[in-house]
Design a protein around this motif. Structure first.
Motif, short mmCIF file in Angstrom:
data_model
loop_
_atom_site.label_atom_id
_atom_site.label_comp_id
_atom_site.label_asym_id
_atom_site.label_seq_id
_atom_site.Cartn_x
_atom_site.Cartn_y
_atom_site.Cartn_z
N PRO A 113 26.17 -36.59 -2.24
CA PRO A 113 24.91 -37.30 -2.54
C PRO A 113 23.81 -36.36 -2.99
CG PRO A 113 25.81 -38.02 -0.44
CD PRO A 113 26.61 -36.82 -0.85
N GLU A 114 23.61 -35.27 -2.25
CA GLU A 114 22.59 -34.29 -2.61
C GLU A 114 22.99 -32.92 -2.09
OE1 GLU A 114 19.59 -35.02 1.19
OE2 GLU A 114 19.16 -36.01 -0.71
N LYS A 115 22.49 -31.91 -2.75
CA LYS A 115 22.79 -30.53 -2.34
C LYS A 115 22.11 -30.26 -1.00
CE LYS A 115 22.92 -25.89 -4.36
NZ LYS A 115 24.37 -25.74 -4.13
N CYS A 116 22.87 -29.70 -0.05
CA CYS A 116 22.34 -29.45 1.29
C CYS A 116 23.15 -28.34 1.95
CB CYS A 116 22.38 -30.73 2.13
SG CYS A 116 24.05 -31.33 2.42
N VAL A 117 22.87 -28.07 3.21
CA VAL A 117 23.56 -26.99 3.92
C VAL A 117 25.07 -27.27 4.01
CG1 VAL A 117 23.14 -28.03 6.20
CG2 VAL A 117 23.57 -25.56 6.01
N TYR A 118 25.46 -28.56 4.13
CA TYR A 118 26.89 -28.89 4.25
C TYR A 118 27.62 -28.63 2.93
CZ TYR A 118 25.20 -31.29 8.42
OH TYR A 118 24.61 -31.58 9.62
N GLU A 131 28.95 -31.39 -7.51
CA GLU A 131 27.81 -31.95 -8.23
C GLU A 131 27.12 -33.00 -7.36
OE1 GLU A 131 26.77 -34.45 -12.35
OE2 GLU A 131 28.81 -33.70 -11.99
N ALA A 132 25.79 -32.90 -7.26
CA ALA A 132 25.00 -33.89 -6.53
C ALA A 132 24.74 -35.08 -7.45
CB ALA A 132 23.69 -33.28 -6.06
N VAL A 133 25.20 -36.27 -7.03
CA VAL A 133 25.09 -37.45 -7.90
C VAL A 133 24.40 -38.63 -7.22
CG1 VAL A 133 27.10 -36.82 -9.29
CG2 VAL A 133 27.42 -38.22 -7.23
N GLY A 134 23.93 -38.43 -5.97
CA GLY A 134 23.29 -39.52 -5.26
C GLY A 134 24.33 -40.50 -4.70
#
Length: 267
Positions: A113-118, A131-134
């Motif tokens: 969904p979004e770029k994060c620590v995971y 890729e972050a795609v929401g």
């Protein structure tokens, strides 16, 4: 006599990434020279497993996505089990409502969904880029999805989420823990063990002629199926209890020790 060796990657053949120790590479090379087929069975993506297969010198089909995809090193798909699009969307909606992190794999590409620590941790460990795609983007990318993966902060959190997911989707999906922080979601009937049976049949090898090595709960199915099952010294208790024999830890090159002892010795 062992004719097919199938190994897990993370925590078994290598600690992380794609770098295999010289000792393990040498043992694999000797096994291949002795006429043994050596290959891998992993929860990793095909494109994340491929560099490891090449580093190991594997030329046999590899089992990826915990058995959902068997594909040759040259890229020919021999078996696949893709999740139904409507079921993918149902799981994603449920997970989104819980506020959990999840990532998907469509057409051997990684999405979240979004770029994060995971996502950062996963990409660093697997040496892949996603890729972050929401959330809507995830729900739209349902072609050739082999598995979904929840990433957590701890083993306890992983176990809690697996219990919740099994209660909600356990009649339609298989949910397994592949390491302390990973809860993997695949089709019912998909497992490394089933992958081993399919691959042995393709290669004309009987089950008693197979050896499997692993360390985590998602390796249990393949260890149950193999003619000889080998637990790594760092394996979880359930794996050690199940296996026929135990070898050294991953860091101690227990993989090479096992191949020397149970495949090459006396040949």
């Amino acid at each position: 006599m062992i004719k097919l060796v199938v190994t897990d990657l993370d925590g078994t053949l290598l600690p992380t990434g794609t770098e295999i120790s010289p000792e393990n590479i040498e043992a694999a090379k000797k096994a291949v020279e002795a006429g043994v087929t050596v290959t891998i069975a992993t929860g990793r993506m095909y494109r994340a497993a491929l560099p490891v297969a090449k580093n190991l010198g594997v030329d046999a089909p590899i089992i990826t996505y915990n058995g959902a995809l068997i594909r040759t090193v040259s890229g020919k798909t021999l078996y696949s089990s893709y999740l139904a699009p409507e079921l993918i969307r149902e799981v994603l909606e449920f997970v989104e409502a819980q506020g959990w992190y999840i990532q998907t794999y469509s057409e051997d590409k990684l999405y979240y969904p979004e770029k994060c620590v995971y996502s950062d941790r996963y990409e660093a460990a697997q040496l892949v880029q996603g890729e972050a795609v929401g959330w809507q983007g995830l729900k739209e990318r349902t072609e050739e999805v082999t598995k979904l993966l929840c990433v957590t902060d701890s083993g306890d959190e992983t176990e809690a989420r697996i219990a919740i997911l099994r209660e909600r989707f356990g009649d339609r999906l298989a949910i397994v823990r592949s390491n302390a922080n990973y809860a993997e979601i695949v089709n019912k009937g998909v497992s490394k063990g089933e992958g081993l049976k399919k691959l042995a049949e393709l290669l004309g090898v009987t089950i008693p002629e197979t050896m499997a090595l692993g360390d985590a709960e998602n390796d249990l199915s393949i260890l149950k199926e193999a003619g000889l099952s080998v637990a790594m010294g760092n394996a979880v208790p359930a794996v050690k209890e199940l296996c026929d024999v135990e070898t050294g830890t991953c860091e101690e090159n227990g993989w090479a020790q096992a191949v020397d002892e149970y495949v090459l010795k006396g040949r």
